[in-house]
Design an enzyme around this catalytic site. Structure first.
Site, PDB file in Angstrom:
ATOM      1  N   GLU A 126     -26.350 -19.293  18.873  1.00 12.85           N
ATOM      2  CA  GLU A 126     -25.030 -19.629  19.378  1.00 12.85           C
ATOM      3  C   GLU A 126     -23.988 -19.326  18.311  1.00 12.85           C
ATOM      4  O   GLU A 126     -24.336 -19.096  17.151  1.00 12.85           O
ATOM      5  CB  GLU A 126     -24.981 -21.108  19.774  1.00 12.85           C
ATOM      6  CG  GLU A 126     -25.926 -21.463  20.900  1.00 12.85           C
ATOM      7  CD  GLU A 126     -25.839 -22.904  21.366  1.00 12.85           C
ATOM      8  OE1 GLU A 126     -26.611 -23.279  22.245  1.00 12.85           O
ATOM      9  OE2 GLU A 126     -24.984 -23.647  20.842  1.00 12.85           O
ATOM     10  N   GLU A 138     -33.703 -12.398  14.240  1.00 13.37           N
ATOM     11  CA  GLU A 138     -34.897 -13.247  14.384  1.00 13.37           C
ATOM     12  C   GLU A 138     -35.248 -13.975  13.088  1.00 13.37           C
ATOM     13  O   GLU A 138     -36.409 -14.042  12.689  1.00 13.37           O
ATOM     14  CB  GLU A 138     -36.071 -12.429  14.935  1.00 13.37           C
ATOM     15  CG  GLU A 138     -35.787 -11.976  16.343  1.00 13.37           C
ATOM     16  CD  GLU A 138     -36.977 -11.409  17.080  1.00 13.37           C
ATOM     17  OE1 GLU A 138     -38.112 -11.830  16.790  1.00 13.37           O
ATOM     18  OE2 GLU A 138     -36.752 -10.558  17.957  1.00 13.37           O
ATOM     19  N   ARG A 168     -35.024  22.304   0.727  1.00 11.43           N
ATOM     20  CA  ARG A 168     -33.808  22.458  -0.084  1.00 11.43           C
ATOM     21  C   ARG A 168     -34.163  23.014  -1.473  1.00 11.43           C
ATOM     22  O   ARG A 168     -35.016  22.469  -2.167  1.00 11.43           O
ATOM     23  CB  ARG A 168     -33.136  21.095  -0.226  1.00 11.43           C
ATOM     24  CG  ARG A 168     -31.944  21.046  -1.179  1.00 11.43           C
ATOM     25  CD  ARG A 168     -30.747  21.768  -0.627  1.00 11.43           C
ATOM     26  NE  ARG A 168     -29.543  21.443  -1.398  1.00 11.43           N
ATOM     27  CZ  ARG A 168     -28.383  22.063  -1.251  1.00 11.43           C
ATOM     28  NH1 ARG A 168     -28.266  23.035  -0.337  1.00 11.43           N
ATOM     29  NH2 ARG A 168     -27.338  21.719  -1.966  1.00 11.43           N
ATOM     30  N   THR A 187     -29.147  -9.660  22.405  1.00  6.96           N
ATOM     31  CA  THR A 187     -29.549  -8.292  22.732  1.00  6.96           C
ATOM     32  C   THR A 187     -29.758  -8.178  24.241  1.00  6.96           C
ATOM     33  O   THR A 187     -30.384  -9.033  24.849  1.00  6.96           O
ATOM     34  CB  THR A 187     -30.845  -7.922  21.994  1.00  6.96           C
ATOM     35  OG1 THR A 187     -30.627  -8.035  20.588  1.00  6.96           O
ATOM     36  CG2 THR A 187     -31.282  -6.508  22.319  1.00  6.96           C
ATOM     37  N   THR A 239     -32.937 -14.608   9.357  1.00  6.46           N
ATOM     38  CA  THR A 239     -32.581 -13.789   8.204  1.00  6.46           C
ATOM     39  C   THR A 239     -33.716 -13.801   7.189  1.00  6.46           C
ATOM     40  O   THR A 239     -34.591 -14.678   7.206  1.00  6.46           O
ATOM     41  CB  THR A 239     -31.310 -14.325   7.528  1.00  6.46           C
ATOM     42  OG1 THR A 239     -31.603 -15.618   6.951  1.00  6.46           O
ATOM     43  CG2 THR A 239     -30.159 -14.454   8.517  1.00  6.46           C
TER      44      THR A 239
END
Length: 390
Positions: free
Chosen positions: A135, A370, A275, A166, A372
């Protein structure tokens, strides 16, 4: 760029069925997800048709039982599927993980009648779920949530606001945690709410630094009425249900993180071998070779950690500590690996012509969702030293 294609991750899968399953996922990824990922993320487009395809292919209910449309797959296999999806596009991999999280309460704590009425469609009927715990004022401190559900005859009336959801605004169903009793974790109950319920409205999606194709929005519950037959578990059992779901969900985040990191490493290796500077490929230079070696080692270590936690879960053993460790390590590793991938590509890595800048932006959110990574450290420490003294 080089024509050198990334080598698929060699997976140790327990059955021929699971090997065929991963082969199917890789085919869907190569044809339906990867070719449009960068363009659709930049446009902020959610690929609902991909989730429909995944549902039709039996991939939205993998860790659940086949008696209700699931795939009967162990978590060890399910998480490797998530990794494959997230490596192609985190919006898809994380979306599948969140959908699975939203199904957890009903599958694990619902009655036979509730599962018969709803679970099959949730797992294999083309529906998409949202998980409504956080919330605006209760993120890490989820037990202090303020959304209320008040009994009214045979119904419950839900009022409040959920945040950082989500699939907010597009989900077909929501697993909602609401306060039905005393303050704290013992006064919370779980409900299954239809996405089109009267009084349920979504705010405008958040403007995020990454995962632009995945809508994240507040959900406002303005007197949403649901029958008692949509209450999941006992009154006051909701917080325990939520914690149980999060243990499994953290493994999903860990697998997604390793998928993002693997994609970044593949890009970095392909670029470094193509590269040329000072007359030879930059992959010849020891400083860069060591960077690639460290990136690969972090990925392999993270993969081993989440798979070991999954095997504990599959065996019915406690796995909460290992889930927190996997979420912590894998998401921190993804942030380091994607940052290093940008460095390997130099100025090109900072442009949208190459995917590593998008992968770096996406990796950051995995350290937050879900729980920290600071919360994960608290969970791990409690398993080691017991609860904090007050």
């Amino acid at each position: 760029m080089s024509d050198r294609a990334p080598q698929p991750v060699e997976r140790r899968l327990p059955t021929e069925e699971s090997r065929q399953l991963v082969a199917l996922v890789r085919d869907i990824v190569s044809k339906e997800i990867a070719p449009r990922a960068a363009e659709e993320e930049e446009a902020g487009r959610f690929p609902r048709e991909v989730f429909t395809l995944l549902s039709e292919s039996g991939l939205l209910g993998l860790p659940y039982g086949s008696d209700h449309g699931g795939g009967d797959q162990p978590y060890e296999v399910y998480l490797q599927v998530l990794e494959e999806l997230a490596a192609a596009r985190l919006t898809v991999g994380l979306g599948v993980s969140v959908h699975s999280l939203a199904c957890h309460a009903l599958a694990g704590y619902g009655t036979d009648e509730q599962r018969a009425a709803h679970l099959t469609e949730m797992l294999s009927g083309g529906l998409l779920g949202a998980y409504c715990l956080s919330e605006p004022a209760s993120g890490s401190d989820a037990a202090s949530l303020r959304t209320k559900a008040v009994r009214d005859g045979d119904d419950w009336v839900i009022t409040g606001t959920k945040a950082w959801i989500t699939h907010g605004g597009i989900a077909d169903f929501c697993t909602v945690l609401a306060r039905t009793g005393v303050e704290g974790p013992r006064g919370i109950t779980a409900f299954l709410v239809p996405g089109d319920a009267e009084g349920l409205n979504a705010a405008l999606p958040e403007k995020k630094m990454g995962m632009k194709g995945s809508p994240t929005a507040q959900l406002h519950f303005d007197g949403v009425r649901v029958g008692d037959d949509r209450r999941i578990g006992e009154e006051g059992q909701g917080f325990a249900i939520a914690l149980s779901a999060l243990d499994s969900g953290r493994l999903g985040i860990a697998a997604c993180a390793i998928g993002v990191a693997q994609a970044a490493l593949d890009e970095a290796v392909a670029y470094a071998t193509d590269r040329r500077q000072f007359g030879r490929p930059i992959a010849d230079f020891q400083g860069l070779r060591f960077m690639l070696a460290d990136m690969a080692t972090q990925i392999e270590a993270g993969r081993a950690l989440y798979l070991e936690a999954a095997r504990l879960r599959d065996a019915g053993e406690p796995f909460s500590r290992q889930a927190a460790m996997a979420k912590l390590f894998c998401t921190d590793a993804a942030m380091r690996v994607t940052t290093d991938a940008v460095q390997v590509l130099g100025g090109y890595g900072y442009t949208q012509d190459f995917p590593v800048e998008r992968l770096m932006r996406e990796a950051k959110v995995l350290q937050i969702v879900e729980g920290t990574n600071q919360i994960q450290r608290m969970v791990i420490a409690r398993h080691l030293a017991g609860p904090e003294t007050r």
